[in-house]
Design a protein around this motif. Structure first.
Motif, PDB file in Angstrom:
ATOM      1  N   ASP A  73      40.476  24.492  38.680  1.00  0.00           N
ATOM      2  CA  ASP A  73      39.353  25.310  39.138  1.00  0.00           C
ATOM      3  C   ASP A  73      39.678  26.797  39.057  1.00  0.00           C
ATOM      4  N   LYS A  74      40.937  27.169  39.236  1.00  0.00           N
ATOM      5  CA  LYS A  74      41.318  28.582  39.229  1.00  0.00           C
ATOM      6  C   LYS A  74      41.177  29.213  37.847  1.00  0.00           C
ATOM      7  N   ASP A  75      41.047  28.395  36.806  1.00  0.00           N
ATOM      8  CA  ASP A  75      40.947  28.937  35.448  1.00  0.00           C
ATOM      9  C   ASP A  75      39.542  29.416  35.118  1.00  0.00           C
ATOM     10  N   ASP A  76      38.589  29.214  36.028  1.00  0.00           N
ATOM     11  CA  ASP A  76      37.229  29.721  35.849  1.00  0.00           C
ATOM     12  C   ASP A  76      37.262  31.230  35.635  1.00  0.00           C
ATOM     13  N   GLY A  77      36.456  31.765  34.725  1.00  0.00           N
ATOM     14  CA  GLY A  77      36.378  33.218  34.583  1.00  0.00           C
ATOM     15  C   GLY A  77      36.030  33.642  33.170  1.00  0.00           C
ATOM     16  N   SER A  89      34.379  38.707  24.470  1.00  0.00           N
ATOM     17  CA  SER A  89      34.617  37.932  25.679  1.00  0.00           C
ATOM     18  C   SER A  89      33.840  36.630  25.641  1.00  0.00           C
ATOM     19  N   ALA A  90      34.329  35.673  26.372  1.00  0.00           N
ATOM     20  CA  ALA A  90      33.634  34.402  26.553  1.00  0.00           C
ATOM     21  C   ALA A  90      33.960  33.892  27.948  1.00  0.00           C
ATOM     22  N   VAL A  91      33.001  33.197  28.505  1.00  0.00           N
ATOM     23  CA  VAL A  91      33.139  32.684  29.870  1.00  0.00           C
ATOM     24  C   VAL A  91      33.602  31.229  29.806  1.00  0.00           C
ATOM     25  N   LEU A  92      34.588  30.913  30.617  1.00  0.00           N
ATOM     26  CA  LEU A  92      35.029  29.529  30.789  1.00  0.00           C
ATOM     27  C   LEU A  92      34.522  29.040  32.140  1.00  0.00           C
TER      28      LEU A  92
END
Length: 1181
Positions: free
Chosen positions: A597-601, A617-620
């Motif tokens: 979950d911490k890899d969100d961003g 940029s790209a959102v995960l």
């Protein structure tokens, strides 16, 4: 979402150069010039009394200036104070107070003067004050006793410090006291309560003052607050009064707002331009008032207005004169409102409109110094020269003072001086130094020679040509060694000598020459420009949605100028990537393993070179199944319904779409969970229908796009009361397993459907339409009952009713069933067969009487088999085929028959029990059809003028062969087809010798068989006759020419040229897909070659790949072999359901042969295949 940003170093250069343009002309330090102050301390300088005092004053000039100081308007003799020193080669004062000195002794106004032989410059007046952080004065703090609902103000009254302290309230544990709309701190540091509550009671309200300059914190004595609630106050009063006294504190009453600060209805506020305007209104009332702000006659400024302290403070930044006006705060609660109007006046300390700039003049030139400032009130302008008021300074005939302007004319070297302009009003002052330096200097270029500039294409290029000269030189630019002067819209020429190319292109690369000229001479300098390709991200990272525990890869492929070395950096949320081995950086990608979950961003790829930077940029988004719901609660408990509510778990970035509610029946099926219902993902409460006599537990499962959550914890159990059954068994049927019984079956009720103990079933039946009474029996909880001794296949009425210890279910519905079936008694009669064509036959029969069916009529079944082929005259293994025709039909179609064959068939009736007796076998024959292609065609024994052909008969003659047809035609060297020759051959022949052919010629052959019905599929071959040896010998005797060297070379050249032409021709012919001969074949179809007829069960279509078929001139007309429409009128419903075989929709049997027909040969010079170099060479030989 992807972003892309390009940063060019030249843009930063552009800003730098434009800043240089608006500054005064810089004089090289090797030339004489008056002093210029370069660094000084701020006007209001608050110093730390624990550290040495440093008062800065730096200046430049030629010769280097000397420094002197004044303190409070008089000369400050540095040599007489041992604690005061001056830094070497500087005017900066250092006052040593670390060893017993006191900062207060050096308070005052200081001013620095820098002087050389060309003039004197002065600093601002620097006010030195040491910071102060005094202690709180000793005072006795009385406890505060206040009634619930009343307002309260706790005063802080901090000591006056320099600078003023920062105020905050905390408790004994150094925890900030919570603030909200009811309790908040004012700008003066006091703590305001709009109304107090019992929870405000405490003994440690402490006001703290933090003095940032000295890094100290002072605290006030704790204040104790006791809040009396109405209930406790009444209890205290009643305990101290007799029973006859009727007295009590007044109940808590609501009241309209009044202002605690500011007092009155109006007030005034003065603020200086550029400062922050803070206006405050704090009100008391019950309920707690809400404050809003308006500006009378205008709008609050957009983007500069902020609300603080729960909207009790209005903050406007960077105020200007336009912000003057009346601001009204309105405090409101349900009982009313109050307001206060603050009249704001914005004044202004002096600010520059035009500050004076240094002047460099040559002898005899003119110039002006302008000192223009504004303020409120308007500032006074005064001039000094060399730190002396201009009115008492030595006269200079070249200058004239005109208010805020000094005009110079016909200056001489003695006119050099430093002028000071002072603009002041009651709120402050401005002081500026500007020198007049009279010099006679030829041009000089200060930019280094051969300086290299590098920029990115399509960005501005700025080429520096910093110069000096007096008079000011003129600047010209050239490109290349012998280039002409640059001018036009492609260039911008700045006053500081800079050449700007607004949009540099690759052809802008080169050497540029700057030339500076004045009346004393000229000078030039070369600089070089290189324009680079921009760095681009050609494969950007893309938005990813990944489930927790998975892995992801972000791509970032760049393209850059080959002379630049890029570096790729990955960022997460504009910061560094976590230091985690799960993050793997490759050359062109970033991989993240075992995602959490911490890899969100947001992940950004940044590609940097020395000249530019691009990013994408790209959102995960990390998703997963939802967390399970929790806190299940049962409410509104009734006999047949209950309300279930729950709290959703975290959705893990994928919205919950629905909730599934399941139940467990702890009495009948413990541990087994059943589906109850489901609701939308926005719903957290549901009303559930219940059944009697069930011990319910419920659980909830959340669902999103990823999947289902784990089930929630089970709710508490709820047992419903027993009752009569609500429903009867479903799926009641009556079928016989034997000819003399009736089996009644049903779906038994589930445990929770029984509604009570002792579940049983009442089974009832009677024969239909004979007037019998119902026969009933009560059975245990089973699913069938068998009635014996029934007539064969008669209708019965049946019903099954549930009951338990409390009573019966509602009256059940009646259903119709039948007793057991028996095999049919008779066979269909009058069976007739009509052959439609060589592969299809139609069968007719008479239906049998329904009474003899003795069951449910399912249809009729035809058994048929091939007896023998009429052409081969030998019997074969009998393989019976079966077709079933559902329902009460009297005819059917038999597809997939073999032409020219003998068949037999019989028909039987079918019911649920099985087949009845077969009808007598019926013999029929199929007519002839067209044959298949000959089994092979061989061409052997080639001679100069003959070829031998051998062939095999068709595998499937489909009739009596009457002849073979052979067609052939020559193919010339250009692959065009010659005239077509046709030969008819008796059917009993298997070989043929063709004579009178041309030597060394390629021929194409087409061969097919015929029956009386028509021609079959053809087979094709090609062959070549051999070359004439006599002519070869004649050519060999030509030794006198053929052995000559020039002739051999000529022939080699001709052969090479022909080979090249053939290769080119081959490439061009194959480039477009269809070559010219193919197009001609498609345009002239052979009328004799038609699709195969329905009677042979195949299709005549062919693909473009079959290019071996020649063409015959003529139109496409139907032949006598075409099957007429009326021969196949039967619908598809006339075709049965195969048991031993499968059939196509057209009735042809799958697996039956179907020869691909070749196109007929064509007359004339037309080719039938794509040319190839090999064939071309064969023809050439």
């Amino acid at each position: 979402m992807m972003t892309k940003k390009t940063i060019s170093a030249s843009r930063a250069s552009l800003i730098l150069f434009l800043c240089q343009m608006i500054t005064a002309l810089e004089v090289p330090l090797d030339l004489s010039q008056p002093p210029t102050i370069t660094q000084q301390s701020p006007k209001d300088y608050i110093v730390d009394p624990r550290e040495n005092i440093v008062i800065q004053c730096e200046a430049k000039g030629k010769p280097p200036p000397s420094f002197s100081w004044t303190r409070n308007g008089t000369h400050f003799d540095i040599d007489k104070d041992a604690r005061v020193t001056v830094k070497p080669n500087s005017g900066t004062l250092v006052i040593n107070i670390m060893n017993g000195g006191k900062a207060e002794a050096y308070e005052g106004v200081y001013q620095c003067t820098a002087r050389n032989e060309r003039g004197a410059a002065i600093s601002n007046n620097i006010v030195i004050r040491p910071s102060r952080s005094p202690l709180w004065t000793k005072e006795k703090v009385e406890p505060k006793h206040v009634r619930e609902g009343d307002p309260l103000v706790l005063h802080c009254s901090p000591p006056v410090g320099l600078p003023p302290p920062i105020i905050f309230w905390m408790d004994n544990s150094f925890q900030r006291l919570p603030q909200n709309e009811r309790v908040s701190q004012g700008l003066n540091g006091d703590l305001y309560f709009s109304n107090v509550k019992p929870e405000d009671t405490r003994e440690d309200y402490i006001c703290y003052a933090r003095f940032n300059h000295t890094q100290t914190i002072q605290q006030k004595q704790p204040i104790s607050v006791k809040v009396f609630s109405m209930d406790s106050l009444n209890e205290t009063i009643s305990a101290n009064l007799s029973d006859t006294d009727f007295y009590g504190a007044k109940p808590l009453t609501e009241r309209r707002p009044t202002l605690l600060t500011p007092v009155g209805s109006t007030s005034n506020k003065v603020e200086l331009r550029g400062n922050v305007l803070l206006l405050e209104c704090i009100a008391e009332g019950l309920p707690t008032p809400v404050v809003r702000w308006i500006k009378e006659g205008g709008e609050l400024p957009i983007n500069r207005t902020f609300f603080e302290n729960f909207k009790k403070t209005l903050k406007i930044i960077e105020v200007s004169e336009a912000d003057s006006g009346k601001y009204k705060c309105v405090a409101r609660n349900p009982l009313g409102s109050t307001h206060h109007t603050i009249t704001v006046t914005v004044k202004a300390a002096p600010y520059w409109i035009t500050a004076p700039r240094n002047l460099v003049l040559s002898p005899g030139e003119d110039g002006t110094l302008i000192c223009r400032a504004n303020g409120n009130p308007k500032p006074n302008i005064s001039w000094l020269t060399n730190a002396v008021p201009i009115a008492i300074a030595p006269e200079d005939p070249s200058r004239k003072v005109d208010g805020d302007t000094i005009i110079f004319s016909d200056v001489q070297e003695r006119s050099s001086a430093v002028y000071q302009c002072n603009a002041s009003n009651e709120y402050g002052y401005l002081l500026a130094n500007a020198f007049v330096n009279v010099l006679a200097e030829p041009p000089r270029i200060l930019t280094p020679a051969n300086k290299l500039y590098q920029v990115i294409a399509n960005n501005p290029a700025l080429l520096d040509c910093a110069f000096f000269g007096s008079p000011v030189p003129e600047i010209e630019w050239f490109k290349g060694v012998k280039g002409s002067i640059l001018h036009g819209d492609l260039y911008v020429f700045h006053d500081n000598g800079t050449l700007e190319i607004p949009v540099a292109q690759k052809d802008s690369t080169g050497t540029y020459t700057c030339v500076a000229r004045n009346k004393l001479g000229n000078v030039q300098n070369e600089v070089h420009l290189e324009v680079k390709d921009p760095t681009m991200i050609i494969k950007q990272p893309e938005y990813k949605i990944i489930q927790r525990g998975g892995q992801v890869s972000f791509e970032c492929t760049i393209k850059h100028d080959p002379t630049l070395i890029p570096t790729i950096t990955w960022l997460k949320n504009n910061g560094e990537l976590p230091d985690d081995e799960r993050f793997i950086i490759h050359k062109d990608s970033l991989a993240i393993m075992n995602i959490t979950d911490k890899d969100d961003g947001t992940y950004t790829c940044v590609a940097n070179t020395t000249l530019d930077s691009v990013s994408a940029s790209a959102v995960l988004t990390v998703v997963d199944r939802p967390n399970p719901p929790f806190d299940l609660e049962l409410t509104d408990q009734l006999e047949r319904s209950i309300q279930l509510s729950w709290i959703p778990g975290y959705d893990n970035n994928s919205p919950i779409t629905n909730f599934v509610i399941e139940y467990e029946d702890g009495m009948h099926e413990p541990g087994v969970w059943h589906y109850q219902t489901e609701v939308r993902g926005t719903q957290t409460t549901v009303q559930l229908k219940l059944s009697p006599y069930v011990n319910y537990s419920f659980r909830v499962i959340a669902v999103n796009e990823i999947g289902r959550s784990q089930p929630s914890e089970a709710s508490e159990q709820y047992l419903t009361k027993a009752a009569n059954p609500d429903e009867n068994p479903s799926g009641v049927q009556g079928i016989g397993s034997e000819p003399d019984n009736l089996v009644i079956i049903w779906e038994p009720l589930k445990g929770f459907q029984s509604n009570g103990p002792g579940l049983q079933y009442k089974v009832s039946w009677r024969q239909k339409d004979v007037g019998d009474e119902w026969t009933s029996v009560i059975v245990a909880n089973v699913s069938k009952y068998i009635v014996s001794g029934t007539p064969t296949f008669v209708p019965y009425e049946m019903k099954v009713q549930a009951l338990n210890d409390l009573g019966y279910a509602p009256e059940p519905a009646e259903v119709i069933g039948h007793s057991g079936e028996d095999l049919p008694m008779v066979a269909p009669g009058n069976v007739q067969v009509h052959t439609v064509n060589s592969t299809l036959a139609k069968v007719h029969w008479d239906p049998i009487p329904l009474k003899t069916v003795r069951g449910h009529l399912q249809g009729y079944r035809i058994y048929y088999w091939k007896v023998q082929s009429l052409s081969k005259r030998r019997r074969r293994h009998v393989e019976k085929k079966i077709l079933t025709f559902s329902g009460n039909k009297t005819h059917g179609m038999l597809p997939g028959l073999e032409p020219y064959s003998s068949y037999k068939l019989n028909v039987r009736v079918v019911n649920g029990k099985g087949e009845g007796p077969a009808s007598p076998d019926r013999l029929f024959k199929t007519p002839e059809g067209v044959p298949s292609s000959p089994s092979f065609l061989k061409i052997t024994n080639p001679t100069l003028d003959s070829l031998t052909l051998e062939w095999g008969p068709p595998t499937h003659p489909n009739g009596v062969l009457i002849a073979y047809t052979l067609k052939f035609q020559p193919i010339n060297s250009t692959h065009e087809l010659g005239p077509l020759v046709e030969i008819r051959i008796p059917a009993n022949e298997t070989s043929l010798i063709l004579s009178n052919l041309n030597y060394s010629t390629r021929y194409k052959f087409y061969f097919y068989a015929q029956t009386s019905v028509g021609s079959g599929s053809q087979i094709t071959e090609e062959a070549v006759t051999i070359m004439d040896e006599g002519k070869l010998a004649m050519a060999s005797r030509q030794v006198d020419i053929a052995t000559q060297g020039w002739f051999i070379g000529l022939m080699c050249a001709v052969a090479l040229l022909i080979l090249i032409l053939l290769i080119v021709c081959f490439i061009r012919r194959n480039k477009g897909g269809k070559y010219p001969v193919k197009e001609k074949e498609d345009a002239h179809a052979d009328p004799e070659i038609q699709p195969m007829k329905e009677d042979d069960g195949t299709f005549g279509e062919y693909s473009d790949a079959e290019d071996h078929k020649p063409l015959k001139k003529g139109s496409r007309t139907p032949s006598d072999r075409t099957v007429k429409k009326e021969d196949s009128d039967d619908s598809l419903v006339d075709y049965g359901e195969g048991v031993n075989g499968q059939f196509n929709e057209d009735g042809s049997f799958i697996g039956q042969y179907s020869g691909k027909k070749e196109k007929e040969p064509a007359e004339g010079n037309e080719s039938s295949e794509a040319p190839s170099p090999v064939n071309a060479m064969n023809s050439f030989v």
